[in-house]
Design a protein around this motif. Structure first.
Motif, PDB file in Angstrom:
ATOM      1  N   ARG A   1       0.861  -1.197   0.000  1.00  9.34           N
ATOM      2  CA  ARG A   1       0.000   0.000   0.000  1.00  9.34           C
ATOM      3  C   ARG A   1       0.889   1.236   0.000  1.00  9.34           C
ATOM      4  O   ARG A   1       1.937   1.248   0.649  1.00  9.34           O
ATOM      5  CB  ARG A   1      -0.867  -0.003   1.263  1.00  9.34           C
ATOM      6  N   ASP A   2       0.477   2.242  -0.762  1.00 11.28           N
ATOM      7  CA  ASP A   2       1.282   3.460  -0.762  1.00 11.28           C
ATOM      8  C   ASP A   2       0.398   4.670  -0.519  1.00 11.28           C
ATOM      9  O   ASP A   2      -0.829   4.580  -0.534  1.00 11.28           O
ATOM     10  CB  ASP A   2       2.062   3.588  -2.086  1.00 11.28           C
ATOM     11  N   THR A   3       1.048   5.798  -0.273  1.00 13.60           N
ATOM     12  CA  THR A   3       0.296   7.039  -0.080  1.00 13.60           C
ATOM     13  C   THR A   3       0.526   7.937  -1.297  1.00 13.60           C
ATOM     14  O   THR A   3       0.789   9.123  -1.179  1.00 13.60           O
ATOM     15  CB  THR A   3       0.747   7.745   1.213  1.00 13.60           C
TER      16      THR A   3
ATOM     17  N   ILE B   1      -1.556   4.423 -17.671  1.00 13.92           N
ATOM     18  CA  ILE B   1      -2.643   5.383 -17.539  1.00 13.92           C
ATOM     19  C   ILE B   1      -2.176   6.751 -17.996  1.00 13.92           C
ATOM     20  O   ILE B   1      -2.872   7.511 -18.606  1.00 13.92           O
ATOM     21  CB  ILE B   1      -3.066   5.475 -16.066  1.00 13.92           C
ATOM     22  N   ASN B   2      -0.941   7.035 -17.683  1.00 16.95           N
ATOM     23  CA  ASN B   2      -0.484   8.402 -17.866  1.00 16.95           C
ATOM     24  C   ASN B   2      -0.029   8.652 -19.286  1.00 16.95           C
ATOM     25  O   ASN B   2       0.200   7.744 -20.057  1.00 16.95           O
ATOM     26  CB  ASN B   2       0.648   8.691 -16.894  1.00 16.95           C
ATOM     27  N   ASN B   3       0.128   9.927 -19.559  1.00 12.93           N
ATOM     28  CA  ASN B   3       0.645  10.368 -20.822  1.00 12.93           C
ATOM     29  C   ASN B   3       2.009   9.727 -21.091  1.00 12.93           C
ATOM     30  O   ASN B   3       2.878   9.740 -20.229  1.00 12.93           O
ATOM     31  CB  ASN B   3       0.822  11.891 -20.647  1.00 12.93           C
TER      32      ASN B   3
ATOM     33  N   GLY C   1      -3.669   7.244  -2.642  1.00 13.30           N
ATOM     34  CA  GLY C   1      -2.877   6.020  -2.508  1.00 13.30           C
ATOM     35  C   GLY C   1      -3.505   4.827  -3.204  1.00 13.30           C
ATOM     36  O   GLY C   1      -4.642   4.894  -3.700  1.00 13.30           O
ATOM     37  N   SER C   2      -2.755   3.739  -3.278  1.00 11.03           N
ATOM     38  CA  SER C   2      -3.238   2.498  -3.893  1.00 11.03           C
ATOM     39  C   SER C   2      -2.784   1.348  -3.030  1.00 11.03           C
ATOM     40  O   SER C   2      -1.760   1.437  -2.354  1.00 11.03           O
ATOM     41  CB  SER C   2      -2.607   2.260  -5.266  1.00 11.03           C
ATOM     42  N   GLU C   3      -3.555   0.267  -3.070  1.00 11.87           N
ATOM     43  CA  GLU C   3      -3.105  -0.939  -2.377  1.00 11.87           C
ATOM     44  C   GLU C   3      -3.241  -2.114  -3.346  1.00 11.87           C
ATOM     45  O   GLU C   3      -4.333  -2.415  -3.837  1.00 11.87           O
ATOM     46  CB  GLU C   3      -3.936  -1.179  -1.104  1.00 11.87           C
ATOM     47  N   PHE C   4      -2.108  -2.750  -3.629  1.00 10.31           N
ATOM     48  CA  PHE C   4      -2.097  -3.925  -4.498  1.00 10.31           C
ATOM     49  C   PHE C   4      -2.116  -5.170  -3.628  1.00 10.31           C
ATOM     50  O   PHE C   4      -1.272  -5.305  -2.732  1.00 10.31           O
ATOM     51  CB  PHE C   4      -0.847  -3.922  -5.390  1.00 10.31           C
ATOM     52  N   PHE C   5      -3.083  -6.036  -3.889  1.00 12.99           N
ATOM     53  CA  PHE C   5      -3.214  -7.277  -3.115  1.00 12.99           C
ATOM     54  C   PHE C   5      -2.807  -8.476  -3.947  1.00 12.99           C
ATOM     55  O   PHE C   5      -3.119  -8.543  -5.149  1.00 12.99           O
ATOM     56  CB  PHE C   5      -4.679  -7.490  -2.717  1.00 12.99           C
TER      57      PHE C   5
ATOM     58  N   GLY D   1       6.489   6.753 -15.056  1.00 12.39           N
ATOM     59  CA  GLY D   1       5.986   5.842 -16.092  1.00 12.39           C
ATOM     60  C   GLY D   1       7.052   4.828 -16.440  1.00 12.39           C
ATOM     61  O   GLY D   1       8.190   4.913 -15.968  1.00 12.39           O
ATOM     62  N   GLY D   2       6.703   3.844 -17.211  1.00 11.85           N
ATOM     63  CA  GLY D   2       7.684   2.815 -17.566  1.00 11.85           C
ATOM     64  C   GLY D   2       7.221   2.098 -18.805  1.00 11.85           C
ATOM     65  O   GLY D   2       6.521   2.683 -19.632  1.00 11.85           O
ATOM     66  N   LEU D   3       7.582   0.824 -18.924  1.00  8.90           N
ATOM     67  CA  LEU D   3       7.224   0.085 -20.131  1.00  8.90           C
ATOM     68  C   LEU D   3       5.768  -0.381 -20.108  1.00  8.90           C
ATOM     69  O   LEU D   3       5.238  -0.804 -21.119  1.00  8.90           O
ATOM     70  CB  LEU D   3       8.105  -1.160 -20.249  1.00  8.90           C
TER      71      LEU D   3
END
Ligand code: ADP
Length: 428
Positions: free
Chosen positions: A332-334, A353-355, A403-407, A369-371
């Motif tokens: 989880r991040d903020t 998602i981003n430009n 924030g997001s939380e990846f489960f 951003g990345g690949l």
């Protein structure tokens, strides 16, 4: 009180016809809407509810008759005059149009002298032609149905052919990416070797001691080589997962130890970006059955994303719950969060998602951003472990930082141990 002008929707792709209609009908007060394709015309009709539809019989995507069938099946258009713009005045052609519910015809080329009168006739409820009896109407409808079905069959065959071509092109693209990454690997290994030789070379070591710039250059070089290597590896892993060519090696592994190893890789950036990591090793199971390398890759991708999408000074929490059968952990991040409608798509390959303008090759620069491969790799890996991966976030907001939380959830024991092929995957 001024009256609402009557609206006519013209669905036609012949420019001369469009121009004549506009030039004749606008000056007498009609409001005209235009579409060049049937589907576009249907959208406009449903949105604007015109008082009349003028449509060409031969449109690029559907016939005017098919369009009429679609409109007539919608109760809002039961009474709307639908008039064919046609240059074929053969009796059978006209009968077909009437049989599917068209009101009448206007001949092409349009006669600018009589057009207004013609339009008024249809606006006031005028109707052209009628069938002598129901038998005649039935026969014409059958002819129409046969035409529609044979067109449909032709379209299906075309689509199947196109689909085959697309699959082949997709395969070529996957092969090309894999080969390119493979080809890059060889010179990269050489560059890494030379870089190492340079670092150990006594004359160069002497230079580094004398001149501070030399060591800065060397650090920059080494960092860039490492980054390039990890990009190439990321592409190769993704490509293996996509093409079902990765073996997973399930064995007993210490999940907490793997998380610790991953966190150690990010120590410098975490310090530099003043991030706070919350991780309690005791909450993580000492033994689960999984592929340690692939689990490491999954955790590394999730942690590096958490770092990347959290502004300096933020927090990252690694939590784990474990009930003896299933282990569930989360990162989880903020940070900036993820829009709800993007939360499924990001697990498919090349989804960002981003430009793309924000694209950066850094794994850790904020919002870089990345690949767009990391999460699809994670999805492929977790799927192969019979598990689930998902994200929860209230949305994306660079100011409020929701924030997001990846489960990640995987069974502690894997059914087919120890070695099996990775299957199912990202492209779905
Ligand atoms: P990338 O290499 O672009 O980071 P990923 O597959 O790892 O590719 O992620 C796909 C997209 O999901 C990212 O471009 C980003 O928009 C979004 N994303 C992933 N992790 C996070 C996160 N922790 N916070 C916000 N957005 C994220």
């Amino acid at each position: 009180m001024s009256q609402r002008p009557q609206t006519i929707l013209v669905i036609e792709d012949d420019i001369t016809t469009i121009r004549t209609l506009y030039d004749s009908l606008k000056p007498v007060g009609y409001r005209l809407l235009g579409a060049r394709r049937a589907v576009e015309g249907l959208d406009i009709a449903r949105r604007e509810r015109p008082d009349m539809v003028l449509t060409s019989i031969y449109l690029p995507d559907m016939t005017g008759r098919e369009l009429a069938v679609m409109l007539r099946s919608d109760t809002r258009f039961i009474k709307t005059p639908i008039v064919a713009l046609s240059d074929n005045n053969a009796t059978e052609e006209r009968a077909l149009s009437l049989a599917v519910g068209m009101t009448g015809f206007i001949d092409k080329p349009i006669d600018a002298v009589t057009i207004v009168e013609h339009i008024q006739y249809f606006m006031q409820g005028g109707q052209e032609g009628n069938f002598k009896n129901t038998q005649e109407l039935e026969t014409v409808r059958m002819t129409y149905l046969r035409d529609v079905v044979s067109r449909l069959e032709k379209r299906i065959r075309e689509l199947e052919e196109n689909n085959k071509e697309l699959t082949a092109v997709d395969q070529i693209k996957d092969d090309f990416i894999r080969l390119a990454a493979h080809e890059l690997r060889t010179p990269l290994t050489l560059i890494t070797g030379y870089n190492k030789l340079l670092q150990d070379y006594p004359i160069f070591q002497g230079l580094v001691e004398q001149d501070h710039n030399a060591s800065t250059f060397l650090e920059g070089l080494t960092e860039s080589i490492d980054r390039m290597q990890s990009i190439v590896e990321e592409i190769l892993t993704a490509s293996r997962i996509i093409t079902n060519r990765i073996d997973i090696n399930v064995r007993d592994m210490d999940l907490g130890a793997i998380v610790q190893e991953v966190l150690d890789e990010f120590v410098f950036v975490v310090r530099e970006r003043r991030l706070q990591i919350h991780f309690l090793r005791k909450d993580w199971p000492r033994i689960i059955y999984a592929d340690p390398d692939l689990m490491r890759l999954t955790i590394r991708n999730l942690v590096s994303n958490a770092i990347k999408y959290t502004p300096d000074g933020g927090h990252i929490y690694l939590n784990c719950a474990f009930n003896g059968e299933i282990v569930q952990f989360s990162v989880r991040d903020t940070g900036i969060g993820i829009a709800r409608d993007k939360q499924i798509g990001i697990f498919k390959r090349m989804q960002q998602i981003n430009n793309v303008q924000l694209h950066s090759t850094s794994k850790t620069a904020f919002d870089g951003g990345g690949l767009g491969l990391g999460l699809s790799i994670c999805h492929g890996i977790i799927d192969a472990h019979h598990g689930k991966i998902w994200v929860e976030s209230e949305g994306q907001d660079r100011r409020a930082l929701p924030g997001s939380e990846f489960f990640v959830e995987i069974p502690v024991e894997q059914p087919e141990m120890p070695k099996r092929r990775l299957h199912a995957l990202m492209a779905q």
